[in-house]
Design an enzyme around this catalytic site. Structure first.
Site, PDB file in Angstrom:
ATOM      1  N   ARG A  46      52.071  -1.891 -34.721  1.00  0.00           N
ATOM      2  CA  ARG A  46      52.942  -0.853 -34.135  1.00  0.00           C
ATOM      3  C   ARG A  46      52.728  -0.811 -32.623  1.00  0.00           C
ATOM      4  O   ARG A  46      53.669  -0.636 -31.850  1.00  0.00           O
ATOM      5  CB  ARG A  46      52.667   0.514 -34.779  1.00  0.00           C
ATOM      6  CG  ARG A  46      53.440   1.637 -34.109  1.00  0.00           C
ATOM      7  CD  ARG A  46      53.553   2.947 -34.898  1.00  0.00           C
ATOM      8  NE  ARG A  46      52.460   3.218 -35.793  1.00  0.00           N
ATOM      9  CZ  ARG A  46      51.254   3.654 -35.440  1.00  0.00           C
ATOM     10  NH1 ARG A  46      50.978   3.900 -34.162  1.00  0.00           N
ATOM     11  NH2 ARG A  46      50.314   3.870 -36.331  1.00  0.00           N
ATOM     12  N   TYR A  98      78.736   5.811 -26.362  1.00  0.00           N
ATOM     13  CA  TYR A  98      78.697   5.527 -27.800  1.00  0.00           C
ATOM     14  C   TYR A  98      78.610   6.849 -28.595  1.00  0.00           C
ATOM     15  O   TYR A  98      77.863   7.762 -28.223  1.00  0.00           O
ATOM     16  CB  TYR A  98      77.485   4.622 -28.089  1.00  0.00           C
ATOM     17  CG  TYR A  98      77.215   4.445 -29.544  1.00  0.00           C
ATOM     18  CD1 TYR A  98      78.185   3.902 -30.385  1.00  0.00           C
ATOM     19  CD2 TYR A  98      76.004   4.826 -30.109  1.00  0.00           C
ATOM     20  CE1 TYR A  98      77.956   3.747 -31.740  1.00  0.00           C
ATOM     21  CE2 TYR A  98      75.756   4.664 -31.460  1.00  0.00           C
ATOM     22  CZ  TYR A  98      76.738   4.128 -32.275  1.00  0.00           C
ATOM     23  OH  TYR A  98      76.508   3.991 -33.616  1.00  0.00           O
ATOM     24  N   ASP A 170      72.880   2.631 -20.346  1.00  0.00           N
ATOM     25  CA  ASP A 170      73.121   1.851 -21.558  1.00  0.00           C
ATOM     26  C   ASP A 170      73.872   0.594 -21.134  1.00  0.00           C
ATOM     27  O   ASP A 170      75.036   0.659 -20.749  1.00  0.00           O
ATOM     28  CB  ASP A 170      73.921   2.691 -22.561  1.00  0.00           C
ATOM     29  CG  ASP A 170      74.170   1.956 -23.878  1.00  0.00           C
ATOM     30  OD1 ASP A 170      74.127   0.715 -23.886  1.00  0.00           O
ATOM     31  OD2 ASP A 170      74.436   2.635 -24.886  1.00  0.00           O
ATOM     32  N   LYS A 195      73.694  -5.810 -30.857  1.00  0.00           N
ATOM     33  CA  LYS A 195      74.967  -6.343 -30.354  1.00  0.00           C
ATOM     34  C   LYS A 195      74.748  -7.729 -29.719  1.00  0.00           C
ATOM     35  O   LYS A 195      74.352  -8.643 -30.386  1.00  0.00           O
ATOM     36  CB  LYS A 195      75.577  -5.324 -29.380  1.00  0.00           C
ATOM     37  CG  LYS A 195      75.599  -3.878 -29.919  1.00  0.00           C
ATOM     38  CD  LYS A 195      76.404  -3.785 -31.178  1.00  0.00           C
ATOM     39  CE  LYS A 195      76.534  -2.403 -31.803  1.00  0.00           C
ATOM     40  NZ  LYS A 195      75.458  -1.475 -31.776  1.00  0.00           N
TER      41      LYS A 195
HETATM   42  C1  LIG Z   1      76.974   1.013 -26.516  1.00  0.00           C
HETATM   43  C2  LIG Z   1      76.055   1.319 -27.651  1.00  0.00           C
HETATM   44  N1  LIG Z   1      74.903   1.950 -27.403  1.00  0.00           N
HETATM   45  C3  LIG Z   1      74.038   2.249 -28.403  1.00  0.00           C
HETATM   46  C4  LIG Z   1      74.327   1.937 -29.721  1.00  0.00           C
HETATM   47  C5  LIG Z   1      73.346   2.292 -30.797  1.00  0.00           C
HETATM   48  O1  LIG Z   1      72.681   1.153 -31.218  1.00  0.00           O
HETATM   49  P1  LIG Z   1      72.137   0.900 -32.714  1.00  0.00           P
HETATM   50  O2  LIG Z   1      73.326   0.890 -33.622  1.00  0.00           O
HETATM   51  O3  LIG Z   1      71.438  -0.428 -32.602  1.00  0.00           O
HETATM   52  O4  LIG Z   1      71.218   2.022 -33.031  1.00  0.00           O
HETATM   53  C6  LIG Z   1      75.516   1.289 -30.023  1.00  0.00           C
HETATM   54  C7  LIG Z   1      75.848   0.958 -31.422  1.00  0.00           C
HETATM   55  O5  LIG Z   1      76.996   0.732 -31.759  1.00  0.00           O
HETATM   56  C8  LIG Z   1      76.409   0.972 -28.961  1.00  0.00           C
HETATM   57  O6  LIG Z   1      77.574   0.350 -29.194  1.00  0.00           O
END
Ligand SMILES: Cc1ncc(COP(=O)(O)O)c(C=O)c1O
Length: 383
Positions: A46, A98, A170, A195
């Site tokens: 961890r 998101y 992000d 992604k």
């Molecule tokens: C732009 C963006 N940020 C964060 C996330 C969250 O990521 P995760 O699904 O890996 O938890 C996503 C998921 O679709 C995303 O598209």
């Protein structure tokens, strides 16, 4: 060394014990200690493990950070950043983010005494006005999701720092291939590694890349204390994904631009959202802080949710699924899918209409994707 070379060699050195060109996948949960001091490089998985550490080293190098931390998901990574805050603190965030981030900020954090103000972060003045003496974190996404709005990262960093707050960005949609927010002044970059970093729709993961070493140590402490770390198999796949990231993202961006231009001239398409198009309000800024427009295109069709539903249910190559950034092209309806966790009123207020469709461009041949969309738009109009 250039980006592409570093993506293959930094953190991914061959195995000195066997000569294996690819570093071995270490699955051990615990590590034998030479003595009881607990000062060895690894003790318990961890806290840190070699395969995860290899991926973290590569990503830190690509994003220009002092350190990267790999998590079980993008949301786990985002949540870890919010754990830097305490009751009474305030977050300023963009509206084009998101849906899961919106849910964390609006449905989870208020119960812990943290307040959030959402503004259109592509409007720098609005971002500055939203700051309060309690603001500790500014959270932006550029390009935004699903409207592909562009936020001036350097200006956002200045606004955050003037108020003594951190700027987190992000960077899932842009990836370090197209944009490196830490070089523009951001303190933390977050990726949903699910992604583009993984890139093949076969893992769930997240990552933080941190500019300042001391902040990196604090976030690692929080990560270890709370435990949502990336597993070794995912780290192995992410490290492999990074080796082709540059090639994939540049190809996906070129196809996305061609499809966005094609969609912009289609009857029945009301509006196309793509930062690589000169008609996009953030185009000039995008071309300054990004190397290309990215692989996501959104467009709004004339008609209701039902008309949009007919389009997304008619494509054959574009598979109907949330997520993005993989070899396979995907299509989805933000209103009821990726951004379904928004309140309907809040969703419409930020511009996510019922007729909005989001495409994630994969690696298929451009002409095949174009034919697929053309057939779906025609079929939907006929229906
Ligand atoms: C732009 C963006 N940020 C964060 C996330 C969250 O990521 P995760 O699904 O890996 O938890 C996503 C998921 O679709 C995303 O598209």
């Amino acid at each position: 060394m250039q980006f592409r070379t570093r993506a293959i060699h930094v953190g991914q050195e061959h195995d000195p014990a066997t000569g294996a060109v690819v570093p071995p996948l270490h699955v051990a949960s615990t590590f034998v200690q030479p003595d009881a001091s607990m000062t060895a490089a690894y003790d318990y998985a961890r806290t840190g493990s070699p395969t995860r550490h290899g991926f973290e080293r590569t990503l830190a190098d690509l994003d220009g950070g002092s350190r990267a931390l790999a998590f079980a998901s993008g949301m786990a990574a985002t949540h870890c950043v919010t754990q830097l805050l305490s009751a009474g603190d305030h977050i300023v965030t963009g509206t084009d983010i998101y849906g899961g981030t919106w849910r964390l900020f609006n449905r989870v954090l208020p119960a812990h005494g943290i307040t959030v103000t959402a503004v259109d972060s592509s409007d720098t003045a609005a971002l500055a006005r939203a700051m309060t003496p309690a603001t500790k974190l500014v959270w932006i996404e550029s390009p935004g999701n699903p409207l592909l709005s562009i936020t001036d990262i350097g200006a956002a960093a200045e606004i955050a720092h003037r108020a003594g707050a951190l700027l987190a960005c992000d960077n899932t949609l842009a990836t370090p291939v197209l944009s490196r927010p830490l070089e523009l002044g951001a303190d933390i970059v977050m990726h949903s590694a699910t992604k583009y970093l993984g890139g093949h729709s076969d893992l769930l993961g997240g990552a933080l890349v941190i500019r300042d070493a001391e902040l990196g140590t604090r976030l690692h402490w929080l990560q270890n204390a709370t435990g949502a770390v990336m597993g070794p198999f995912e780290a192995f796949l992410c490290a492999r994904g990074l080796k082709t990231l540059d090639l994939r993202v540049r190809e996906q961006s070129a196809t996305a631009l061609a499809l966005a231009e094609w969609l912009a001239g289609r009857p029945g398409v009301r509006r196309v959202f793509y930062p690589g198009l000169s008609s996009h309000p953030g185009h000039a800024l995008a071309m300054r802080q990004m190397a290309a427009g990215g692989g996501i295109v959104s467009f709004e069709i004339e008609g209701s949710l039902d008309a949009a539903r007919r389009v997304v249910e008619s494509t054959r190559l574009f598979q109907l699924a949330v997520s993005l950034g993989a070899a396979e092209s995907l299509i989805e309806l933000p209103a009821v899918m990726s951004h379904g966790s928004y309140d309907a009123a809040a969703r419409r207020a930020v511009g996510i209409s019922d007729g909005l469709i989001r495409l994630s461009i994969g690696l298929e041949a451009r002409a095949d994707l174009c034919d697929d969309l053309a057939a779906a738009l025609t079929a939907a109009q006929a229906g």
